[in-house]
Write an enzyme that holds these catalytic residues in place. Structure first.
Site, mmCIF file in Angstrom:
data_model
loop_
_atom_site.group_PDB
_atom_site.id
_atom_site.type_symbol
_atom_site.label_atom_id
_atom_site.label_comp_id
_atom_site.label_asym_id
_atom_site.label_seq_id
_atom_site.Cartn_x
_atom_site.Cartn_y
_atom_site.Cartn_z
ATOM 1 N N GLU A 48 1.911 6.277 -7.355
ATOM 2 C CA GLU A 48 2.816 5.276 -6.787
ATOM 3 C C GLU A 48 3.260 4.238 -7.815
ATOM 4 O OE1 GLU A 48 0.359 6.893 -3.346
ATOM 5 O OE2 GLU A 48 -0.063 6.189 -5.389
ATOM 6 N N PHE A 110 -7.980 3.196 9.166
ATOM 7 C CA PHE A 110 -7.903 4.067 7.998
ATOM 8 C C PHE A 110 -6.631 3.783 7.208
ATOM 9 C CE2 PHE A 110 -6.514 8.186 6.131
ATOM 10 C CZ PHE A 110 -7.529 8.307 5.192
ATOM 11 N N GLN A 111 -6.785 3.576 5.924
ATOM 12 C CA GLN A 111 -5.695 3.263 4.993
ATOM 13 C C GLN A 111 -4.898 2.026 5.415
ATOM 14 O OE1 GLN A 111 -3.421 6.882 4.085
ATOM 15 N NE2 GLN A 111 -4.851 7.308 2.422
ATOM 16 N N LYS A 160 3.687 2.429 11.640
ATOM 17 C CA LYS A 160 4.035 3.784 12.044
ATOM 18 C C LYS A 160 4.654 3.829 13.435
ATOM 19 C CE LYS A 160 2.265 8.510 11.705
ATOM 20 N NZ LYS A 160 1.112 9.347 11.317
ATOM 21 N N MET A 478 -1.636 -2.700 -31.283
ATOM 22 C CA MET A 478 -1.438 -4.143 -31.261
ATOM 23 C C MET A 478 -2.770 -4.878 -31.101
ATOM 24 S SD MET A 478 1.005 -6.284 -31.731
ATOM 25 C CE MET A 478 2.614 -5.686 -31.211
#
Length: 580
Positions: A48, A110-111, A160, A478
């Site tokens: 993502e 959940f999630q 949802k 760096m």
């Protein structure tokens, strides 16, 4: 219309062509609607974070908002780095996240994650949509906020059950956007004051930033007209490269921590600094109290919060860069196009003396490729083509900014404010999607590139011919440089002991791998990369301990720089000499 269908319809009405995303349970209704249409193309990334960086690349190379679709919980939290990157660099993106059903919010379902709370600090604005009737209006507001004023990322969190339920769809022109209308025209009195300052200045400089590019093509064109008409030298931040052509007669190069000697000294010694669309970042200013100490300062910016936030200015102008520059040009021309020509000629002659230091000079000697040489040859063999350059973050990023010249805006994609390792590869995917026939090159370091190397799967799946040009020094370059110069050469965890075979890695994903370690073979290898019609991973083995100069040590003023050993001024001694 269901909420899921509204999402797809809103994207169509907003002119969206590409969505970068990754499915999950909380966004499956939207993915089902995407499956049933052919107008919007969805690109399946492998992470993502990469979806957001790809959307950034798309947005920066087109000027249009990039769009991301991810699921709830970890899908949303993985997007946070990209959102913060876009906020820091003022990139317009719209991120759509799934959320658990409204009746489950707050139950640790959940999630589930508090996406709105988590992303509030790293978005211009965000919304949790609790009913389907308001969804389309919010989506259109999101696009408006993302691209209006100072651009930036927005997020819409969609439960949802809102996706499944039905409601009334609102067209874009009927959406409630009147509450956010940033000021576009500058104050006429302040503009007249700026013109008078231009007329009287003896050592003026234009200091330009990403705001010129974000304002659109007209702003870059107006900048070029103003610079060339007045003869005033122009420099740029990392984000503003390309707004004024790199081959232009008044171009000084990039300024800042790894900026050019002539640009930094001109900034330090000028008597009028005109900041156009830059935010006085610490990598530009160095030590605040010693930043351009004897200049009168003007600042043009559409974001009023940027003015006087870091540096106090004498002439603040809030407005869109294109509108303000148009008015400055008009007023300056109407007053007789006056400048202090004799003083300007002396100023340019002084700058030419600084330029003769040749601060980017290097010596390609021996059997090992110098990283500067690799980037210089990449520039020589690709200039004049329809070319876009992305970078990861580190020494290679600075070398790309120093040695590659940009003649047009929107051709340079890099993570400036946040400095996100892993940005460049997915960004190049977004650029290639927007410009399928262009040459898109990501200049990378091996450590940065590995952070999102999984996107080789995306590039291969969609046959995107992105070129990954890796300067492989087996070091966090760096970090190692700072440890050498500032931490007593104590190299704490700044090397890589277990790197992959990049050629085999590319082949494992179905891409082409090329390795080059001999300077004599470099040109042919680069041309092989360019001519290949698919994705390429180019493993360029370079000098392991090369430092990136010029460099202003952290906290020092612009006239105290470290230069490399090949510069040609009597004031410069051995390698790493400090100029005061």
């Amino acid at each position: 219309m269901t909420g899921a269908k509204m999402v797809v319809q809103a994207l169509k009405d907003q002119g969206v062509e590409v969505v970068f995303g990754y499915p999950g349970g909380a966004v499956l209704p939207i993915y089902d609607e995407i499956f049933q249409q052919n107008e919007i193309r969805h690109i399946l990334v492998r992470h993502e974070q990469a979806a957001v960086h790809a959307a950034e690349g798309y947005a920066r190379s087109t000027g249009r908002p990039g769009v991301v679709l991810v699921t709830s919980g970890p899908g949303a939290t993985n997007a946070v780095t990209g959102l913060t990157d876009a906020l820091m660099d003022s990139i317009p993106i719209v991120v759509l996240t799934g959320q658990v059903p409204t009746f489950m919010i707050g139950t640790d379902a959940f999630q589930e994650a508090d996406t709105v709370g988590i992303t509030r600090p790293c978005t211009k604005h965000n919304w949790l949509v609790s009913d389907t009737d308001s969804l389309s209006d919010v989506l259109h507001q999101a696009f408006h906020v993302a691209r209006s004023g100072r651009p930036g990322p927005v997020l819409v969190d969609i439960p949802k059950d809102v996706q499944f339920a039905s409601g009334s769809y609102v067209a874009p022109q009927a959406a409630k956007t009147s509450h956010y209308q940033p000021r576009r025209k500058g104050d006429p009195d302040r503009i007249a004051e700026l013109v008078a300052a231009i007329e009287a200045a003896e050592r003026p400089i234009f200091y330009t930033g990403g705001g010129v590019i974000n304002s659109g093509p007209a702003a870059s064109q107006l900048l070029r007209e103003l610079v060339d008409a007045t003869g005033i030298p122009v420099t740029s931040t990392l984000m503003g490269l390309g707004a004024y052509p790199g081959s232009g007669p008044n171009w000084l190069g990039m300024l800042g921590m790894h900026g050019l000697y002539e640009a930094n000294l001109a900034m330090h010694d000028c008597d009028l600094m005109i900041n156009i669309g830059a935010r006085f970042d610490d990598r530009i200013t160095g030590r605040i109290q010693d930043f351009s100490p004897n200049s009168r300062k003007a600042h043009i910016d559409i974001d009023p919060s940027s003015i006087n936030k870091v540096i106090r200015v004498d002439i603040p102008i809030v407005g869109d860069v294109a509108h303000v520059l148009e008015d400055v040009l008009r007023v300056w021309k109407s007053r007789g196009r006056r400048t202090e020509r004799d003083a300007l000629a002396k100023w340019r002659a002084r700058i030419d003396e600084w330029r003769r230091v040749d601060c980017l000079a290097f010596r390609q000697e021996g059997p090992t490729i110098k990283p500067q040489y690799a980037v210089a040859r990449l520039e020589a063999l690709t200039k004049g083509r329809d070319r876009y350059i992305c970078t990861e973050v580190g020494q290679h990023q600075m070398w790309a900014a120093q040695y590659i010249r940009f003649e047009e805006p929107n051709r340079w994609m890099t993570s400036g404010g946040l400095g996100t390792m892993g940005y460049g590869f997915p960004s190049s995917i977004g650029v290639q999607m927007a410009h399928p026939d262009a040459l898109v090159i990501n200049v990378a370091g091996e450590a940065s590139w590995l952070m999102n190397m999984q996107e080789l799967g995306t590039a291969t799946q969609y046959r995107l011919p992105v070129k990954q040009f890796i300067l492989n020094n087996e070091r966090l370059g760096m970090v190692r440089q700072w440890q050498q110069l500032l931490h007593g050469e104590r190299y704490s965890h700044s090397w890589s002991e277990s790197l992959p075979d990049f050629v085999k890695l590319a082949e494992a994903f179905g891409a082409k791998g090329i390795q080059c370690k001999d300077p004599a073979d470099l040109d042919d290898a680069i041309m092989e990369m360019i001519k290949h019609d698919g994705p390429v991973v180019f493993d360029c083995l370079v000098e392991k301990h090369e430092n990136c100069f010029p460099m202003i040590p952290s906290g020092e003023p612009h006239n105290k720089m470290i230069l490399g050993d090949a510069s040609t001024s009597d004031a410069i001694g051995a390698k790493g000499a400090v100029l005061v």
